[in-house]
Design an enzyme around this catalytic site. Structure first.
Site, PDB file in Angstrom:
ATOM      1  N   LYS A 204       0.831  -1.210   0.000  1.00  0.00           N
ATOM      2  CA  LYS A 204       0.000   0.000   0.000  1.00  0.00           C
ATOM      3  C   LYS A 204       0.857   1.248   0.000  1.00  0.00           C
ATOM      4  CE  LYS A 204      -1.368   1.936   3.629  1.00  0.00           C
ATOM      5  NZ  LYS A 204      -1.157   3.106   4.512  1.00  0.00           N
ATOM      6  N   CYS A 281     -24.979   6.355   7.450  1.00  0.00           N
ATOM      7  CA  CYS A 281     -25.669   5.903   6.236  1.00  0.00           C
ATOM      8  C   CYS A 281     -26.830   6.817   5.860  1.00  0.00           C
ATOM      9  CB  CYS A 281     -26.171   4.472   6.414  1.00  0.00           C
ATOM     10  SG  CYS A 281     -24.847   3.268   6.635  1.00  0.00           S
ATOM     11  N   CYS A 290     -26.479   1.065  -1.860  1.00  0.00           N
ATOM     12  CA  CYS A 290     -25.394   0.413  -1.120  1.00  0.00           C
ATOM     13  C   CYS A 290     -25.877  -0.933  -0.598  1.00  0.00           C
ATOM     14  CB  CYS A 290     -24.929   1.294   0.042  1.00  0.00           C
ATOM     15  SG  CYS A 290     -23.632   0.516   1.054  1.00  0.00           S
TER      16      CYS A 290
END
Length: 310
Positions: A204, A281, A290
């Site tokens: 990464k 959310c 989603c």
């Protein structure tokens, strides 16, 4: 009395008759004296042309299986557009304190690249605010290869504390800096293979270093935020267990021109909206597309169980 068979052919004014000629061939075949008969060449199987989803013609042998379209997640373009809209203000910690913001852009190029590398080493398991503060102290102290090599380990530790695993990072910083001094003329490697050989540098970090320091997109930098969100959005064919597994799956379908954007975009989204615990959310533009969101009776979204998060 056995013996070789004789062939008797009659002549006519027009030469050997067709019937006699055929009979002669049959007799020669019976005697095993007929030359190999030429057969007509078989026609080669034609390749069939199929039209791909990109309106490209793909020629394929009829005996081969038809090429299957590349997998990609459902609604991903809509989800990506929504995330970009939510990130438009650029107010997440990564926007003002990420690795790209921690280095001194006015420093000589090799010094700037070294600072990018160190900022990413410090960022592992550490909030951006803590990393940024440590980088400020290091730059004030003198953040070059020579200055770090001349810094006592105890002093270096006090400068980077309280980044995550700071004692181990002191050791990695000293080892890596010594390698850069001896093998790379106080610069950093310009390729992924050599970067991941440095102590404390994983895939990464290496992909982000290549992008930020060398302006070369070698892959997607996947940290815990990118890993978590990719699984919640089902941007992987099946649940992945590690960031590296997520990276491989993302690179299999995501267009390469989007790779550089992914880390910055999803990290900030994970810091502001798609939090590790109790994600917001209800405020997410992706709440209706989603797969990890569920609408409860009080209209709050609750995520489905997902992979381990930080």
């Amino acid at each position: 009395m056995s013996g070789p068979r004789h062939i008797i052919m009659r002549r006519s004014s027009g030469g050997i008759g067709t019937r006699s000629k055929n009979r002669a061939v049959q007799v020669e075949q019976a005697a095993g004296e007929c030359p190999a008969v030429k057969r007509r060449p078989t026609k080669k199987a034609l390749k069939v042309a199929y039209e791909s989803s990109q309106n490209e013609v793909v020629c394929q042998d009829p005996q081969e299986d038809i090429k299957q379209p590349k997998w990609e997640p459902k609604n991903w373009r809509e989800q990506l557009a929504n995330i970009r809209e939510m990130r438009r203000e650029k107010g997440a910690p990564v926007d003002v304190m990420g690795a790209e913001k921690c280095c001194d852009r006015t420093a000589p190029p090799e010094v700037m690249r070294y600072q990018v590398l160190l900022s990413l080493m410090l960022s592992s398991q550490t909030k951006d605010q803590v990393t940024s503060a440590a980088m400020s102290r290091l730059k004030e102290h003198g953040l070059t290869v020579d200055s770090i090599l001349n810094t006592d380990d105890a002093i270096l530790g006090s400068l980077i504390y309280p980044v995550g695993f700071w004692k181990s990072k002191v050791k990695y910083i000293k080892q890596t800096t010594e390698i850069l001094k001896q093998q790379y003329s106080s610069d950093i490697p310009d390729n992924l293979a050599d970067l991941v050989k440095l102590p404390g540098i994983g895939p990464k970090m290496a992909h982000l270093i290549m992008d930020i320091a060398w302006n070369n997109v070698s892959g997607i930098g996947v940290d815990t935020h990118v890993h978590r969100i990719s699984n919640r959005l089902r941007w992987v064919p099946k649940e992945t267990k590690t960031p590296e597994e997520t990276r491989i799956n993302l690179e299999n379908w995501l267009p390469r021109e989007l790779w550089s954007e992914m880390n910055w975009l999803l990290v900030g989204f994970g810091q502001q909206i798609c939090l590790p615990v109790s994600p917001r959310c209800a405020a997410c533009l992706n709440k209706d597309v989603c797969p990890a969101a569920r609408l409860s009776k009080d209209h709050r979204k609750r995520p489905l169980p997902g992979p381990a998060v930080e």
